[in-house]
Design an enzyme around this catalytic site. Sequence first.
Site, short mmCIF file in Angstrom:
data_model
loop_
_atom_site.label_atom_id
_atom_site.label_comp_id
_atom_site.label_asym_id
_atom_site.label_seq_id
_atom_site.Cartn_x
_atom_site.Cartn_y
_atom_site.Cartn_z
N SER A 164 0.74 -1.26 0.19
CA SER A 164 0.05 0.12 -0.10
C SER A 164 0.71 1.30 -0.16
O SER A 164 0.35 2.36 -0.39
CB SER A 164 -0.89 0.28 1.18
N TYR A 187 -2.87 -3.41 -10.50
CA TYR A 187 -2.82 -3.07 -9.04
C TYR A 187 -1.98 -4.14 -8.26
O TYR A 187 -1.17 -3.94 -7.36
CB TYR A 187 -4.29 -3.44 -8.42
N TYR A 240 -4.22 3.16 7.79
CA TYR A 240 -5.35 2.66 7.90
C TYR A 240 -6.20 3.03 9.05
O TYR A 240 -6.02 4.47 9.20
CB TYR A 240 -5.19 1.11 8.16
#
Lengths: 305, 305, 305, 305
Positions: free
Chosen positions: C61, C189, C241
Amino acid sequence: MQKILDEAVDYARNFLHQGQPASYIPELAKVNSQLLGAAIVTTEGKTYYSGNYKQHFTIQSISKPIALILALKDRSEQYVFSRVGMEPTGDAFNSIIKLETSESSKPLNPLINAGAIAIDSFIKGETVEDKFNRLLNFFRLLADNNQITYDVNVYKSEDSTGFKNRALANFIKDAGILNGDVEEVLELYFKQCSIKVSCKDIATIASVLASNGLNPFSKKRVCEKHYTRLVKTFMVTCGMYDASGEFAVKVGLPAKSGVAGGIMATVPEKMGIGVYSPNLDEKGNSVAGMKVLEYLSNRLDLSIF
Amino acid sequence: MQKILDEAVDYARNFLHQGQPASYIPELAKVNSQLLGAAIVTTEGKTYYSGNYKQHFTIQSISKPIALILALKDRSEQYVFSRVGMEPTGDAFNSIIKLETSESSKPLNPLINAGAIAIDSFIKGETVEDKFNRLLNFFRLLADNNQITYDVNVYKSEDSTGFKNRALANFIKDAGILNGDVEEVLELYFKQCSIKVSCKDIATIASVLASNGLNPFSKKRVCEKHYTRLVKTFMVTCGMYDASGEFAVKVGLPAKSGVAGGIMATVPEKMGIGVYSPNLDEKGNSVAGMKVLEYLSNRLDLSIF
Amino acid sequence: MQKILDEAVDYARNFLHQGQPASYIPELAKVNSQLLGAAIVTTEGKTYYSGNYKQHFTIQSISKPIALILALKDRSEQYVFSRVGMEPTGDAFNSIIKLETSESSKPLNPLINAGAIAIDSFIKGETVEDKFNRLLNFFRLLADNNQITYDVNVYKSEDSTGFKNRALANFIKDAGILNGDVEEVLELYFKQCSIKVSCKDIATIASVLASNGLNPFSKKRVCEKHYTRLVKTFMVTCGMYDASGEFAVKVGLPAKSGVAGGIMATVPEKMGIGVYSPNLDEKGNSVAGMKVLEYLSNRLDLSIF
Amino acid sequence: MQKILDEAVDYARNFLHQGQPASYIPELAKVNSQLLGAAIVTTEGKTYYSGNYKQHFTIQSISKPIALILALKDRSEQYVFSRVGMEPTGDAFNSIIKLETSESSKPLNPLINAGAIAIDSFIKGETVEDKFNRLLNFFRLLADNNQITYDVNVYKSEDSTGFKNRALANFIKDAGILNGDVEEVLELYFKQCSIKVSCKDIATIASVLASNGLNPFSKKRVCEKHYTRLVKTFMVTCGMYDASGEFAVKVGLPAKSGVAGGIMATVPEKMGIGVYSPNLDEKGNSVAGMKVLEYLSNRLDLSIF
């Protein structure tokens, strides 16, 4: 029939050790959890009793379909169902989340707490006392019992700990659903939930629903057919909290349970059944009470499906 | 600086026709919607004013980070953040849904209404009056202004229409988050929101935050550095309701807005800014107020990012 | 600085026994969980290393803010942010619920999985291969390292187990957010997430962000100032997050973590920091990695608040 | 009976201008929206037809209760209902939100899309072709019609635009609910939805359900009583999407609708009814189809409540 009812109660006794009484209303937690009683009132006026059927308990959510009928009589279907929905829900019985994600903040149905509180705000009367007396008299009429009254201690206990219901009532007030003063509506609601009944009382009410509106003993009409049918529908789709679907599959009868341990079930055209046992499962339904109904439904092939 | 502040206000005036005053608190809807004022208080104690900077308005949600500091002083970080979370939220400022889907019913952060109401229940005092006086005095200390008081009419208006806040307060009471009596906490909360301030007042408070705790005029420490840093963090991540992310991108300053039309912004090490204009966008933030801040941030390169 | 970095790593070593590597991507679970490395690249081009800083790991991420910059360059802010929001969220990183309850099915921000997948669908190129090469070259440019490539095994592992990402991608395709073919976007991705980097690589990228767009060694501009500021904002509000709020309070730096155990943090005007340690807490952030950053932030007073 | 059926169809014709055909499956949007047909098959094997009863249409969601029976035969009640719930839902028919907020990601019931896709993954067979042939043969058996086949164009249309169903399938795969390969299960599901039937076909299936498992013409048992009862229960509580509650109140029959415009309704012990008209209301149910059923239910007092 007496024999079968006794068998059902004997069978259900095996499950008395499961579950536990509702604890969120302190007054309800004080009960003897091993009680188990049942009553049947046929549409012909025959009565059968078994176990601790004389025990009184507070009606709690079993009152919701009855209050709905009175609200429908006081207002109209159009009035009521433009404010409260008709759809079942898989969520727990006092969920706020459904109020907020659905576009209109309209409670999903009259048997979840938010909907039932809204329904109470539709009942007519000059004062809270008037409203409650009208409601109490309607219960007495349907149950064919003028002695019915409410339990002051349970009422006070509900009132002093009812934060979630207060949250729901204020939420629907904010959304423009609730009529009148929030605290007055909550007083009416908490008193309604505290009405004391026996298995016979709720079996008699259920018998009225079974016969589409007739008192089983006098055969006099005490409720419009249309409304009895309407509340039986809600009892099937959302009468047993979020175990309604499973109950429909296993028992297949319109029924409504309350957290004090009562369940009122109706067998269309045939009979009303009232059962009582305080230990609840995690969904909020009487464990042994459901077992009595399951036994009767299977033994007598009562499912409406 | 004076020139740039005037330019900013002139620029923002072009947007005075957009948005509208908050209507859910009837008393707030009565305001002259064309007002626009701004004040800057540097950490060195210099002051600049422009537009209707003398106008008083109720502080509303701008009070939340200040009340948080007092609660942290009265209890502890551990106490407060075990009951109220630290996370931003993309939901509207008074959402119940986040309370119910998150496991613990813990309000997500101290700047959403549910969290701010919980925070108020942590403030110490014998009576509600004591608690409010302690809170009011803390505002006066940070704003260097002993004249600050609250608007009784706005307080009464909030109290009589605050059904959603009542719902939230009862919900967190039910979840065991709220300390003490629900109605007393709401009295404190509604009075806190009704505190009347000017642009200079909130610019002075913001200057205290900018200097990590010093009064800009006397240079005396009025707040712990650690707490000023902590509330600035919350102001970045959730100070502008669910436009916090966009505001961080476009302006890049710790800020907190209120539905009366005020915004308090702080430029670390440099200055506090207070702006006021009643017309709000659909997220609840002052339209012209944000334009003043956007202009200043771009012109003076103030973004902390 | 070298001494302080070594102290930070020594301190963080005490937490190596906490947490565990990501298990939902089988390939990631095979790692030596006791690794811990850190690198600092100042905006002046000075470098400091400590622990297992040479270790390569997949970027996961951490790639999201970089891909966002490329999408902004390929399209425009208006294009991107009309399809993906700017708001932080208190929900878990790959939540569908926010997609469905928000009116427009618009992913809340570019750093949650749904948003990041949408962002990838905005990147230009004739074929998936073209698109990935453009993306890879952009990573190489920012990291000043032409050797950067991707890990085929991790890519295959992500592709074969990525049911939740497939669910998200199809959901936003249905909502009209995702451009082009779902499986091609997922290929891009998953490959992007599988790019292999070292602590120095992500520290160098973070240094570019710190200097608002300059390569720290050559001082050449490699990215627009505006975009670096924009992604730093998202890194503060939603980079860690649903622990972003707590991280902002405790560390106060724009940062982005990845489930392989890396964290990229940037100290505006001063330096980029890259840390790596595979054991994650339940929010998905590297336990020891966060401890390194916490130590450095407190010791050097780096918080931007 | 023929006269009453004709009256019902005549009455329903007044509503043909309301609603519109499903548009999200392009192939379905091409239909003549003014079609209206109905068929009754009594449990004694008498048949009555009216309007465009010969028209073929794709079965869509009407297939869900039938596929459920086959899955129950292939596995067991315990197997199926430990993976898919029994509870109705007030949400729209393909909602993801219920999957994510309920603890176990277990689809709420077998008649919402997520549940129906899971059910298809329980059907046995070596290959997708085998599975589909078994399913198709079961439909033929219940409908007493060996000519039943599927519409390749509708299948292809569903497959190429079924992003939401792909999202749901991947979501339940991630949750460990879906058996086997996602794309293979979706192939089976899309083909199942594309099966072409007439009003008589679904009336015959409904008649089997009405008689608890007997072919109405040959009187041979084609389905276990227990399973017919079980699916009738689901048809009452969740057969008409999120208008199930309202339909139960107004019509009071177990029924299942499909987005192509068909509705299959069953009158326990008496008859099966099949209606078809393509224009749907916003809940996804055939407008004129529901009017036919409402008329018949009121006229013949068919409600089970």
